[in-house]
Design a protein around this motif. Structure first.
Motif, PDB file in Angstrom:
ATOM      1  N   LYS A  32       3.701   7.661 -14.018  1.00 17.69           N
ATOM      2  CA  LYS A  32       4.013   6.764 -15.140  1.00 17.69           C
ATOM      3  C   LYS A  32       2.831   6.598 -16.092  1.00 17.69           C
ATOM      4  CE  LYS A  32       7.434   4.211 -12.440  1.00 17.69           C
ATOM      5  NZ  LYS A  32       7.879   2.895 -11.935  1.00 17.69           N
ATOM      6  N   ASN A  35      -4.127   6.833 -15.971  1.00 15.90           N
ATOM      7  CA  ASN A  35      -4.836   5.753 -15.285  1.00 15.90           C
ATOM      8  C   ASN A  35      -5.787   5.124 -16.299  1.00 15.90           C
ATOM      9  OD1 ASN A  35      -6.137   4.051 -13.489  1.00 15.90           O
ATOM     10  ND2 ASN A  35      -7.453   5.667 -12.674  1.00 15.90           N
ATOM     11  N   ARG A 155      -6.713  -5.970  -0.902  1.00 18.92           N
ATOM     12  CA  ARG A 155      -5.411  -5.910  -1.569  1.00 18.92           C
ATOM     13  C   ARG A 155      -4.485  -7.031  -1.090  1.00 18.92           C
ATOM     14  NH1 ARG A 155      -4.994   0.658  -0.952  1.00 18.92           N
ATOM     15  NH2 ARG A 155      -6.048   1.189  -2.924  1.00 18.92           N
ATOM     16  N   ALA A 159      -2.818 -10.039  -3.443  1.00 18.09           N
ATOM     17  CA  ALA A 159      -1.421  -9.649  -3.639  1.00 18.09           C
ATOM     18  C   ALA A 159      -0.659 -10.636  -4.519  1.00 18.09           C
ATOM     19  CB  ALA A 159      -0.720  -9.512  -2.288  1.00 18.09           C
ATOM     20  N   GLY A 162      -0.249 -10.349  -8.678  1.00 17.87           N
ATOM     21  CA  GLY A 162       0.602  -9.396  -9.399  1.00 17.87           C
ATOM     22  C   GLY A 162       0.107  -7.974  -9.277  1.00 17.87           C
ATOM     23  N   ASN A 163       0.114  -7.251 -10.383  1.00 20.71           N
ATOM     24  CA  ASN A 163      -0.266  -5.831 -10.405  1.00 20.71           C
ATOM     25  C   ASN A 163      -1.786  -5.702 -10.337  1.00 20.71           C
ATOM     26  OD1 ASN A 163      -0.298  -3.071 -10.675  1.00 20.71           O
ATOM     27  ND2 ASN A 163       0.063  -3.092 -12.887  1.00 20.71           N
ATOM     28  N   VAL A 164      -2.301  -5.455  -9.144  1.00 24.75           N
ATOM     29  CA  VAL A 164      -3.747  -5.385  -8.913  1.00 24.75           C
ATOM     30  C   VAL A 164      -4.111  -3.994  -8.417  1.00 24.75           C
ATOM     31  CG1 VAL A 164      -5.714  -6.363  -7.688  1.00 24.75           C
ATOM     32  CG2 VAL A 164      -3.802  -7.827  -8.337  1.00 24.75           C
ATOM     33  N   ASN A 165      -5.152  -3.408  -9.008  1.00 27.61           N
ATOM     34  CA  ASN A 165      -5.670  -2.117  -8.567  1.00 27.61           C
ATOM     35  C   ASN A 165      -7.039  -2.331  -7.944  1.00 27.61           C
ATOM     36  OD1 ASN A 165      -7.538   0.422  -9.419  1.00 27.61           O
ATOM     37  ND2 ASN A 165      -5.477   1.114  -8.915  1.00 27.61           N
ATOM     38  N   ARG A 180      -9.057  -4.408 -10.705  1.00 27.08           N
ATOM     39  CA  ARG A 180      -8.491  -4.422 -12.056  1.00 27.08           C
ATOM     40  C   ARG A 180      -7.140  -5.129 -12.026  1.00 27.08           C
ATOM     41  NH1 ARG A 180     -10.912   0.624 -11.708  1.00 27.08           N
ATOM     42  NH2 ARG A 180     -12.480   1.045 -13.300  1.00 27.08           N
ATOM     43  N   LEU A 181      -6.954  -6.036 -12.971  1.00 27.64           N
ATOM     44  CA  LEU A 181      -5.701  -6.780 -13.066  1.00 27.64           C
ATOM     45  C   LEU A 181      -5.183  -6.699 -14.488  1.00 27.64           C
ATOM     46  CD1 LEU A 181      -7.824  -8.675 -11.166  1.00 27.64           C
ATOM     47  CD2 LEU A 181      -5.725  -9.960 -10.909  1.00 27.64           C
ATOM     48  N   ALA A 182      -3.873  -6.560 -14.611  1.00 31.08           N
ATOM     49  CA  ALA A 182      -3.243  -6.601 -15.922  1.00 31.08           C
ATOM     50  C   ALA A 182      -3.221  -8.048 -16.418  1.00 31.08           C
ATOM     51  CB  ALA A 182      -1.826  -6.055 -15.845  1.00 31.08           C
ATOM     52  N   GLU A 184      -1.769 -10.988 -19.373  1.00 29.60           N
ATOM     53  CA  GLU A 184      -0.646 -11.346 -20.223  1.00 29.60           C
ATOM     54  C   GLU A 184      -1.164 -12.082 -21.450  1.00 29.60           C
ATOM     55  OE1 GLU A 184       2.032 -13.624 -17.906  1.00 29.60           O
ATOM     56  OE2 GLU A 184       2.494 -12.005 -16.484  1.00 29.60           O
TER      57      GLU A 184
END
Length: 402
Positions: A32, A35, A155, A159, A162-165, A180-182, A184
């Motif tokens: 998708k 990176n 991780r 958790a 949300g979307n955490v790398n 890394r976190l997205a 908003e």
């Protein structure tokens, strides 16, 4: 040495390139997209180290006491009515927390030892220094390989955000991680720092997580940066097209530009397949490779143009293959000398330098391949549309490259 049959095996070259580029396109759908780093992806990035507390330090007096770290050595700066005084606590003199605690107590500090056996050579600094000492105890952390912290534990702790790398940085036993976190709309760096700190403190202890680096990029800035980067690459390619058209002929220019697009696509495919981070460092690598690859291509095309002028009745394909042969030694030597300087960085460096070195190494290899196989093979086809061996070929008194 016989001429190199780049025209004869052009379909092999084209096929290999297309196969790799298609693999990159497939990877884009599977993963998708790219990176994206913090520069382009917008979000919050934090590098932390999970390290146990060795001791707590406080000061009950009226003077100004500040703890800092310089070149890995703990230093105490004392400001009183007599001026400024500095005291160093090198690990060579105080190898463990027990001996360090004794030396700090002698300087008038209140010290609470948590783990006397920790090595002071593994002092962890991060954003927590300098520490202005007062009645509130300040923690001092030391890395240890016995601390069993895994990426799965990190991780799990994050958790709920949300979307955490999460990625391991360096030696896994050091307990250093990149998070890394997205973000908003409306999120601030202070908000993100508080969320991460709360989650990690609950999992590992309030004082055992040291923040070493923190970055925040909002959605608006990241989109502007992405557009500016694309513009930079396109402007560079357009200027190159204009230059080669004026310097050579249209067939040379179009062949060079297609070869440059080939190099860029191959670099992007590598990033997609191996999930390399795309950042401003990537753009710097792409622009560097555009210039490097173009230089190799111009050397070969300049040789072709010279031989076309001297051998007006010769077959163009023979001239192309002979020119590639004559330029091959120069291309190999130039590429190898550059790789000797870049490859060690790809193996031993860290962070953006490592990423830049990896991209540049791949770009040099792909650029050498395209300038010797792709660009000459393209010239074979484009010569039929824009002939390069006509009698009106300009008799210039100099060549761009000897």
């Amino acid at each position: 040495m016989k001429k190199i049959p780049v025209i004869k095996y052009r379909f092999v070259s084209f096929g290999a390139s297309m196969l790799f580029i298609v693999a990159g396109i497939v990877a884009a759908f599977v993963f998708k997209g790219f990176n994206a780093g913090i520069d382009f992806g917008s979000g919050y990035s934090e590098k932390i180290q999970v390290a146990p507390v060795g001791l707590y330090v406080s000061y009950q007096g009226t003077d100004n006491y500040v703890l800092n770290v310089s070149s890995g050595t703990l230093e105490l700066e004392k400001r009183d009515s007599n001026g400024v005084h500095s005291v160093s606590f090198p690990s060579s003199s105080y190898p463990d927390v027990a001996s360090l605690a004794g030396a700090m107590s002698a300087e008038g500090l209140s010290v609470e030892v948590v783990d006397s056996g920790l090595s002071t050579a593994k002092l962890v600094s991060g954003f927590s220094f300098p520490k202005t000492l007062d009645g509130t105890p300040k923690s001092i952390n030391f890395a240890t390989e016995t601390k069993d912290v895994t990426i799965e534990m990190l991780r799990e702790a994050l958790a709920d955000l949300g979307n955490v790398n999460v990625q391991i940085v360096g030696n896994p036993s050091d307990g250093i991680f990149q998070i890394r976190l997205a973000t908003e709309e409306g999120d601030t760096q202070k908000d993100m720092e508080a969320r991460v700190s709360s989650a990690l403190s609950g999992a590992f202890g309030e004082d055992e997580v040291v923040v070493m680096q923190s970055d925040f990029v909002g959605p608006k800035f990241s989109s502007q940066l992405l557009v500016s980067s694309i513009k930079a690459i396109l402007i560079a390619i357009v200027l190159i097209l204009i230059y080669i058209t004026v310097r050579f002929r249209v067939a040379y220019a179009v062949s060079s530009i297609i070869a440059l697009f080939h190099d860029v696509l191959c670099m992007l495919s590598l990033m997609l397949i191996f999930r390399l981070e795309v950042s401003t460092t990537t753009i710097a690598a792409v622009l560097t490779i555009i210039g490097y690859s173009l230089n190799n291509t111009i050397v070969i095309f300049d040789r072709i143009r010279e031989r076309v002028r001297l051998e007006k009745n010769a077959d163009v394909d023979d001239i192309i293959e002979e020119s590639v042969r004559l330029s091959l030694t120069r291309t190999v030597i130039t590429s190898l000398t550059t790789l000797f300087a870049i490859v060690p960085l790809a193996f031993f460096a860290t962070g953006d330098i490592k990423l830049f070195a990896i991209n540049l190494t791949w770009g040099i290899l792909v650029g050498g391949y395209s300038s010797n196989f792709i660009a000459p093979a393209l010239l074979h086809y484009l010569h039929k549309v824009w002939p390069i061996n006509i009698e009106k070929e300009k008799e210039e008194e100099y060549s761009l490259v000897d």
